[in-house]
Design an enzyme around this catalytic site. Structure first.
Site, mmCIF file in Angstrom:
data_model
loop_
_atom_site.group_PDB
_atom_site.id
_atom_site.type_symbol
_atom_site.label_atom_id
_atom_site.label_comp_id
_atom_site.label_asym_id
_atom_site.label_seq_id
_atom_site.Cartn_x
_atom_site.Cartn_y
_atom_site.Cartn_z
ATOM 1 N N GLU A 714 0.890 -1.169 0.000
ATOM 2 C CA GLU A 714 0.000 0.000 0.000
ATOM 3 C C GLU A 714 0.916 1.203 0.000
ATOM 4 O O GLU A 714 1.711 1.362 0.914
ATOM 5 C CB GLU A 714 -0.850 0.017 1.261
ATOM 6 C CG GLU A 714 -1.390 -1.354 1.615
ATOM 7 C CD GLU A 714 -2.896 -1.360 1.672
ATOM 8 O OE1 GLU A 714 -3.497 -0.383 1.215
ATOM 9 O OE2 GLU A 714 -3.427 -2.343 2.183
ATOM 10 N N CYS A 748 -1.671 9.111 4.224
ATOM 11 C CA CYS A 748 -1.608 8.745 2.809
ATOM 12 C C CYS A 748 -2.861 9.239 2.109
ATOM 13 O O CYS A 748 -2.867 9.498 0.918
ATOM 14 C CB CYS A 748 -1.474 7.253 2.672
ATOM 15 S SG CYS A 748 -2.653 6.374 3.665
HETATM 16 P P1 NAD Z 1 8.710 4.456 4.033
HETATM 17 O O1 NAD Z 1 8.493 3.807 2.736
HETATM 18 O O2 NAD Z 1 9.860 5.340 4.177
HETATM 19 O O3 NAD Z 1 8.859 3.356 5.148
HETATM 20 C C1 NAD Z 1 7.908 2.321 5.316
HETATM 21 C C2 NAD Z 1 8.573 1.125 5.945
HETATM 22 O O4 NAD Z 1 9.497 0.578 5.033
HETATM 23 C C3 NAD Z 1 9.361 1.440 7.200
HETATM 24 O O5 NAD Z 1 9.172 0.405 8.122
HETATM 25 C C4 NAD Z 1 10.769 1.453 6.716
HETATM 26 O O6 NAD Z 1 11.691 1.146 7.718
HETATM 27 C C5 NAD Z 1 10.739 0.390 5.668
HETATM 28 N N1 NAD Z 1 11.793 0.459 4.660
HETATM 29 C C6 NAD Z 1 12.511 1.511 4.260
HETATM 30 N N2 NAD Z 1 13.365 1.161 3.305
HETATM 31 C C7 NAD Z 1 13.216 -0.152 3.085
HETATM 32 C C8 NAD Z 1 13.794 -1.075 2.195
HETATM 33 N N3 NAD Z 1 14.745 -0.731 1.347
HETATM 34 N N4 NAD Z 1 13.366 -2.343 2.223
HETATM 35 C C9 NAD Z 1 12.389 -2.712 3.074
HETATM 36 N N5 NAD Z 1 11.809 -1.878 3.940
HETATM 37 C C10 NAD Z 1 12.218 -0.608 3.941
HETATM 38 O O7 NAD Z 1 7.336 5.170 4.384
HETATM 39 P P2 NAD Z 1 6.995 6.030 5.680
HETATM 40 O O8 NAD Z 1 7.712 7.320 5.565
HETATM 41 O O9 NAD Z 1 7.149 5.226 6.896
HETATM 42 O O10 NAD Z 1 5.415 6.252 5.475
HETATM 43 C C11 NAD Z 1 4.915 7.237 4.682
HETATM 44 C C12 NAD Z 1 4.502 6.689 3.351
HETATM 45 O O11 NAD Z 1 3.576 5.622 3.536
HETATM 46 C C13 NAD Z 1 3.771 7.681 2.487
HETATM 47 O O12 NAD Z 1 4.229 7.567 1.171
HETATM 48 C C14 NAD Z 1 2.327 7.253 2.582
HETATM 49 O O13 NAD Z 1 1.530 7.631 1.503
HETATM 50 C C15 NAD Z 1 2.453 5.792 2.697
HETATM 51 N N6 NAD Z 1 1.271 5.202 3.319
HETATM 52 C C16 NAD Z 1 0.391 4.511 2.539
HETATM 53 C C17 NAD Z 1 -0.741 3.961 3.094
HETATM 54 C C18 NAD Z 1 -1.745 3.206 2.284
HETATM 55 O O14 NAD Z 1 -2.586 2.548 2.858
HETATM 56 N N7 NAD Z 1 -1.691 3.273 0.980
HETATM 57 C C19 NAD Z 1 -0.967 4.111 4.465
HETATM 58 C C20 NAD Z 1 -0.035 4.802 5.230
HETATM 59 C C21 NAD Z 1 1.085 5.325 4.638
#
Ligand code: NAD
Length: 956
Positions: A714, A748
């Site tokens: 997501e 999001c």
């Molecule tokens: P992010 O992508 O930076 O991090 C999300 C998770 O991924 C964290 O746990 C992080 O540690 C991990 N991560 C980072 N790099 C990684 C890698 N290379 N491999 C595997 N895991 C890794 O996102 P964020 O800043 O935590 O959250 C904000 C983002 O999430 C926004 O883009 C928002 O739109 C999205 N979001 C989407 C939804 C939805 O339901 N569509 C809901 C909430 C947030």
């Protein structure tokens, strides 16, 4: 009105039309709306109206005539209920009212107050009235019947005002802040009223505001300056279940004050609103649900008032002859002087009744609203509803041949009605036994206290350490994650260990070992664990919210919503799993078919920081209830609340190894987790960049792999709200602010593009900007804060870069200001509005994740939809419009996973708004929806031929 009373479908369309009419600027638009509103109910219209609709379709001149006619009819109707739009008209109107032998009270109708500027303007109107009205009225000869009570002269000028209009954020969750701001504007009004000998009545609105309204009233009138002031009053709404207690508290208070006040006893004008809102929020309904109960309560409270008339001077506001007669009779019985109380009736309603009571020698005061017609429409529609409601006394007395004995009957239950309601409730719960966890009502003192206590308790646990947790064993690492409070970076909320490569492997192996045991437990039993998690969260509700206040800078309401959603995910997926377990029979004689599900295996859950409890919980419990085991990796910005979740899993006795807690930096430990051949499924929520990378890495297979991983991601959004030319501005401004700025735009689902149809562009911005200016920026633990810091310095720097781009390439309409303390933190970003942004600008294309709103002008509604669809994302979208045709178009053409019409585009609820998008917003089906769990399962079918040598056993 007669058609409306005769046919419910016409009534709905007619009132909706009256409601939108003031926003329609030209005849073409009026004519178009007439057709859109009435075409579907045509067969219910009288022939003349039907004919008018048909012949004006496409005919320019006749269409214009019809539009003119509609508008002048509505204006006449408005004039009937609204006394004037400026002070001259109002003065004329009240002179006429007095001439007819009535007293009056004036009430200014207005737009919803959403900014300090509007609140100031409201105060100024009243100060202006106080300055100018008394001179012209006090010059008139005294009329004993309206200008005196049993003790002597009373003020001739009487003003009614709403406290919520004296503040940009009348917020019962923050009583202290709200009280200070309201009193700042109220005191000068009271002062002037004392000087000028004017009566001030504080009106009552929705029940959410009630306690705070009473508290402010009582507080200010105990101040030395105002303690002797008698010419003040407040309202008691008899339709509230709490009304009797409210009145008794008032009585207790006035005994302490020793100076009487007036109480206007009414039944209440927000019945529909109260019942609908309570239903939507799963809150207890604050009003009596049967009309007769309110009527009966009115009589009970009328008696209380009359018994205490020397302390609480009674004013009976009603049009119901039975209720009023009851007051008359009771007063006579109790020997209350005839002029020690009064009746109040609404301007333009039931004039003959008012006349009757005047002729009987009572003082009758006419509640007289004034103001611009546009904002007055909400009031008008309420009056129309009252006049046409099936329960309305006026309707009974004018429209139907009800006998007087029937109308004067004592209010009591009609049993049939009661039985009906219980029946429907029972069937509804049988269908799907899931109810959303209600949000906390912070207008209640006990809830505010509980939250403050929890914040205090959490503060006492700052800085504690949380280890990695694998199979119930703790692992402490040399490297640590330090979780700092975003709005006060000196605070270390907690420290967690940070997983190493050995621990990654250990966690995955452990999950694999735990798999067969866990998967063999039956689904119902697994679902029970989820119910236990939900109950535990419920009992630690305030504490969990408090952790998120400090770790994620979530304002109270947001943190509370996060916990509620986590609870919902547990209960909902438990319910879903139980339903999915019910097999359906497709057997035939000789053939037995079984369709069932197997878990996929080991799931890696990778969660974001912005819903640090809800999303982490949702993905994790979906995986375990379906029989998978989990390695749970929270975001590095929110590892402490995740440790609390782990604590909960352990405290309810979830078997070791089913969920393993693996905090760490995403870039460092993520790739190994994702690539591992021993992982079967990845459930990820986060940014597009990381999501796409995960999707790619997870797809790689080598000799060590035995299958292709299932990936659910997501991702982000670039969500738009469209404002159509006929939008309800009160609602739209509020909705945009909520969608764009709650949790500082870090959802999001947040609105980051505002697309406004040209015709209303300037008008809308004129309302939006001062409302944004009035937003309160502050620490998240303060109940009045609407906007706190963003999650961390890194994030602030990224958002600031977008602000620079916007300032270079677009026009900055407004940039909020930070105080020096906020600036020092380096995590605060004030709200920004950029205007005349082009569809293709960076600001209109990239997810910013902060309180930055890009505003785009569209030629018309169709172009607005085109613009809305012009990004790679497709997550949420919103439309504010009152055109049925445009709303229909949006349903069909607005390409998003979650579309919201005439409401904010954030705040999806489990089950009611299953959530998730497509395109670059995600792969997978909606969380909190009925398809979600399937992704965690492998469906299997087994068919057995049960026939042996021509003999088939009987089907069971
Ligand atoms: P992010 O992508 O930076 O991090 C999300 C998770 O991924 C964290 O746990 C992080 O540690 C991990 N991560 C980072 N790099 C990684 C890698 N290379 N491999 C595997 N895991 C890794 O996102 P964020 O800043 O935590 O959250 C904000 C983002 O999430 C926004 O883009 C928002 O739109 C999205 N979001 C989407 C939804 C939805 O339901 N569509 C809901 C909430 C947030």
């Amino acid at each position: 009105m007669a058609w409306a009373m005769a046919d419910e479908s016409i009534k709905v369309q007619m009132f909706r039309f009256v409601d939108v009419l003031p926003m329609l600027r030209d005849y073409e638009s009026i004519n178009r709306h007439l057709h859109e509103y009435f075409e579907d109910v045509q067969q219910h219209l009288p022939w003349a109206a039907r004919l008018a609709l048909n012949i004006t379709d496409g005919n320019h001149i006749l269409g214009r005539a019809l539009a003119i006619n509609a508008r002048s009819n509505a204006r006449r109707m408005a004039e009937r209920f609204i006394a004037g739009s400026n002070i001259e008209e109002v003065t004329q109107a009240v002179l006429k009212i007095r001439d007819a032998g009535f007293a009056f009270t004036l009430d200014q109708l207005g737009e919803a107050v959403l900014s300090d500027k509007q609140a100031d303007a409201y105060q100024q109107t009243y100060l202006h009235l106080l300055e100018n009205l008394p001179a012209s009225l006090n010059a008139l000869p005294e009329s004993l019947q309206v200008d005196a009570n049993h003790l002597g002269s009373i003020p001739r000028v009487n003003l009614s005002l709403k406290l919520s209009a004296l503040d940009a954020h009348f917020n019962p969750a923050d009583p202290k802040g709200t009280t200070n701001r309201v009193l700042h504007r109220l005191r000068p009004i009271l002062r002037a009223a004392m000087e000028q000998g004017v009566f001030i009545n504080i009106d009552m609105e929705q029940s959410y505001y009630k306690d705070l309204t009473y508290n402010i009233f009582c507080e200010v009138l105990m101040e030395k300056e105002f303690r002797q002031f008698v010419d003040v009053g407040i309202v008691c709404q008899a339709y509230l279940k709490s009304a009797e207690d409210d009145l008794n508290s008032l009585l207790k208070w006035v005994k302490k004050r020793k100076t009487p006040v007036t109480v206007r006893l009414v039944k209440g004008a927000y019945w529909d609103y109260e019942t609908v809102i309570a239903g939507l929020r799963s809150w207890p309904v604050p009003v009596f649900e049967q009309k007769w109960e309110s009527d009966a309560n009115f009589e009970k409270l009328a008696t209380v008032l009359l018994k205490n008339y020397e302390l609480l001077s009674p004013a009976f506001g009603s049009h119901n002859l039975r209720s009023l007669s009851f007051a008359v009779a009771t007063a006579e019985q109790l020997k209350v002087p005839k002029d020690a109380f009064e009746f109040q009736m609404l301007y333009g309603m039931g004039t003959e009744q008012a006349q009757v009571f005047t002729e009987l020698g009572y003082r009758v005061r006419i509640y007289t609203p004034f103001g611009e017609r546009i904002p007055g429409m909400a009031y008008l529609v309420r009056r129309l509803l009252e006049n046409t409601s099936n329960d309305s006394f006026l309707r009974h007395s004018y429209q139907e041949d009800l006998r007087i004995e029937e109308m004067m009957k004592e209010p009591t239950a009609s049993e049939k009605k009661n039985m009906n309601t219980t029946d429907t409730e029972a069937t509804e719960t049988e269908v799907f036994p899931f109810v959303n966890e209600p949000l906390t009502d912070f207008s209640q003192e006990e809830n505010r206290d509980a939250m403050q206590e929890a914040l205090e308790q959490v503060r006492g646990q700052f800085g504690e350490e949380y280890p990695v947790m694998i199979s119930g064993k703790s692992y402490e690492t040399r490297q640590q994650l330090t979780s700092r409070c975003p709005f006060d970076q000196d605070i270390v909320v907690g420290r967690t260990s940070s997983a190493t490569s050995e621990l990654i492997e250990e966690a995955i192996d452990t999950a694999r070992r735990a798999l067969s045991g866990w998967a063999s437990i039956d689904a119902d039993h697994r679902a029970e664990y989820l119910d236990l998690v939900a109950s535990e969260m419920q009992s630690r509700r305030f504490e969990l919210a408090a952790w998120m206040v400090y770790e994620s800078a979530k304002p109270w309401k947001e943190a509370d919503g996060d916990v509620a959603e986590a609870i919902d995910f547990c209960r909902y997926y438990a319910t879903q799993m139980r339903l999915m377990e019910q097999s359906f029979d497709t057997d035939l004689p000789g053939e037995e078919n079984e369709y069932f599900y197997r878990p996929r295996g080991v799931a890696v859950v990778i969660a974001p920081w912005n819903f640090p409890l809800a999303i982490l919980t949702g993905m994790t419990v979906a995986a375990i209830v379906t029989g998978n085991t989990v390695v749970m990796k929270p975001a590095e910005q929110s590892p402490v609340i995740a440790a609390k979740l782990m604590e909960i899993f352990r405290s309810i006795g979830l078997p070791d190894g089913v969920v393993n807690y693996l905090p760490g930096i995403g870039e460092e430990i993520g790739p190994d987790l994702v690539a591992s051949p021993n992982v079967d499924l990845i459930a990820f929520t986060g940014s597009r960049e990381v999501g796409l990378e995960i999707n790619q890495r997870a797809a790689e297979t080598g000799s060590a792999h035995h299958g292709v991983k299932r990936v659910i991601t997501e991702m982000g959004g670039k969500n738009a709200i469209i404002i159509d030319e006929d939008a309800d501005l009160d609602e739209a401004v509020l909705g945009v602010i909520e969608s764009a700025f709650s949790f500082s735009g870090q959802k999001c689902s947040a609105c980051s593009r505002l697309i406004i149809v040209e015709k209303i562009y300037d008008q809308f911005l004129k309302r939006l900007q001062p409302a944004v200016e009035s937003l309160q920026i502050g620490p998240a633990d303060h109940p009045g804060t609407q906007l706190s810091s963003v999650i961390d310095t890194e994030s602030r720097i990224r958002i600031a870069e977008y602000i620079d781009i916007g300032t270079d390439e677009n026009e900055l309409l407004y940039a909020g200001e930070l105080d020096s303390k906020q600036k020092k933190q380096r995590t605060f970003i004030a709200p920004h509005l950029f205007v005349d942004v082009d569809v293709n600008d960076q600001l209109a294309q990239e997810e910013i994740f902060g309180p930055i709103l890009s505003i785009i002008k569209a030629k018309d509604f169709s172009e607005a939809i085109k613009i809305a669809n012009s990004t790679d994302y497709a997550l949420t979208g919103g439309v504010y419009s009152r055109s049925p045709v445009n709303l229909k178009k949006a349903r069909k053409d607005f390409l998003v996973g979650n579309l919201y019409l005439n409401r904010p585009c954030t705040g999806a609820l489990v089950n009611r708004q299953p959530f998730g998008g497509f395109r670059m917003s995600g792969i997978g089906s909606k969380s909190g929806g009925s398809d979600y769990l399937h992704q965690f399962l492998i469906p299997v079918n087994v068919t057995e031929n049960t026939m042996r040598r021509g003999f088939a056993p009987e089907e069971e």
